[in-house]
Scaffold this motif. Structure first.
Motif, PDB file in Angstrom:
ATOM      1  N   ASN A   1       9.585  -1.573  15.426  1.00 39.45           N
ATOM      2  CA  ASN A   1       9.263  -2.227  16.686  1.00 39.45           C
ATOM      3  C   ASN A   1       9.312  -1.248  17.843  1.00 39.45           C
ATOM      4  O   ASN A   1      10.009  -0.239  17.803  1.00 39.45           O
ATOM      5  CB  ASN A   1      10.237  -3.372  16.949  1.00 39.45           C
ATOM      6  CG  ASN A   1      10.224  -4.411  15.862  1.00 39.45           C
ATOM      7  OD1 ASN A   1       9.172  -4.964  15.537  1.00 39.45           O
ATOM      8  ND2 ASN A   1      11.390  -4.689  15.282  1.00 39.45           N
TER       9      ASN A   1
ATOM     10  N   SER B   1       6.646  -6.538  30.397  1.00 47.65           N
ATOM     11  CA  SER B   1       7.139  -6.067  29.108  1.00 47.65           C
ATOM     12  C   SER B   1       6.254  -6.549  27.968  1.00 47.65           C
ATOM     13  O   SER B   1       5.623  -7.607  28.051  1.00 47.65           O
ATOM     14  CB  SER B   1       8.567  -6.567  28.860  1.00 47.65           C
ATOM     15  OG  SER B   1       9.471  -6.072  29.826  1.00 47.65           O
TER      16      SER B   1
ATOM     17  N   GLN C   1       9.885  -1.859  21.872  1.00 47.31           N
ATOM     18  CA  GLN C   1      10.088  -2.688  23.048  1.00 47.31           C
ATOM     19  C   GLN C   1       9.702  -1.880  24.276  1.00 47.31           C
ATOM     20  O   GLN C   1      10.269  -0.809  24.524  1.00 47.31           O
ATOM     21  CB  GLN C   1      11.545  -3.140  23.148  1.00 47.31           C
ATOM     22  CG  GLN C   1      11.853  -3.994  24.367  1.00 47.31           C
ATOM     23  CD  GLN C   1      11.147  -5.329  24.346  1.00 47.31           C
ATOM     24  OE1 GLN C   1      11.158  -6.017  23.336  1.00 47.31           O
ATOM     25  NE2 GLN C   1      10.529  -5.699  25.456  1.00 47.31           N
TER      26      GLN C   1
ATOM     27  N   ARG D   1       6.338  -6.276  23.395  1.00 50.29           N
ATOM     28  CA  ARG D   1       7.026  -5.833  22.201  1.00 50.29           C
ATOM     29  C   ARG D   1       6.000  -5.656  21.093  1.00 50.29           C
ATOM     30  O   ARG D   1       5.353  -6.623  20.681  1.00 50.29           O
ATOM     31  CB  ARG D   1       8.090  -6.837  21.777  1.00 50.29           C
ATOM     32  CG  ARG D   1       8.918  -6.405  20.566  1.00 50.29           C
ATOM     33  CD  ARG D   1      10.008  -7.428  20.273  1.00 50.29           C
ATOM     34  NE  ARG D   1      10.782  -7.110  19.082  1.00 50.29           N
ATOM     35  CZ  ARG D   1      11.829  -6.310  19.053  1.00 50.29           C
ATOM     36  NH1 ARG D   1      12.250  -5.719  20.172  1.00 50.29           N
ATOM     37  NH2 ARG D   1      12.479  -6.086  17.913  1.00 50.29           N
TER      38      ARG D   1
END
Length: 119
Positions: free
Chosen positions: A79, A17, A81, A19
């Motif tokens: 943002n 992951s 994610q 961000r």
């Protein structure tokens, strides 16, 4: 002059992951839409995700269910994610903002941040 500055890119393994964050130099409530685009080598720039001033969202089919776009109006930040990243997600990711003012559309771009998904 409107400025958009991306951060958060980097190298991540498949399944990982990241961000991404886009800081905008003025009130993002003044933007009809904010979004993230990406461009891989040899390919056209494509829309990844977008969010309107009313917080409605749109996602590319290729990332739907894996990425989430959000905005923090108090911080003038958008943002992205990104979860369960795949090698095909490798690209330069650009923050985008669109304004409609005085009968004209204005489009702004950040410098881009590199996302590399590789084992």
């Amino acid at each position: 002059q409107v400025q958009l500055v991306e951060s958060g890119g980097g190298l991540v393994q498949p399944g990982g992951s990241l961000r991404l964050s886009c800081e905008v130099s003025e009130n993002i409530l003044g933007f009809v839409s904010m979004g993230w685009y990406r461009q891989a080598p040899g390919k056209q720039r494509e829309l990844v995700a977008a969010i309107s001033a009313g917080e409605s969202t749109r996602y590319a089919d290729s990332i739907k269910g894996r990425f989430t776009i959000s905005r923090d109006n108090a911080k003038n930040t958008v943002n992205l994610q990104m979860n369960n990243l795949r090698p095909e997600d490798t690209a330069i990711y650009y923050c985008n903002g669109r304004q409609y003012m005085r009968g004209n559309w204005n489009t702004y771009w950040g410098q881009g941040t590199q996302v590399t998904v590789s084992s």
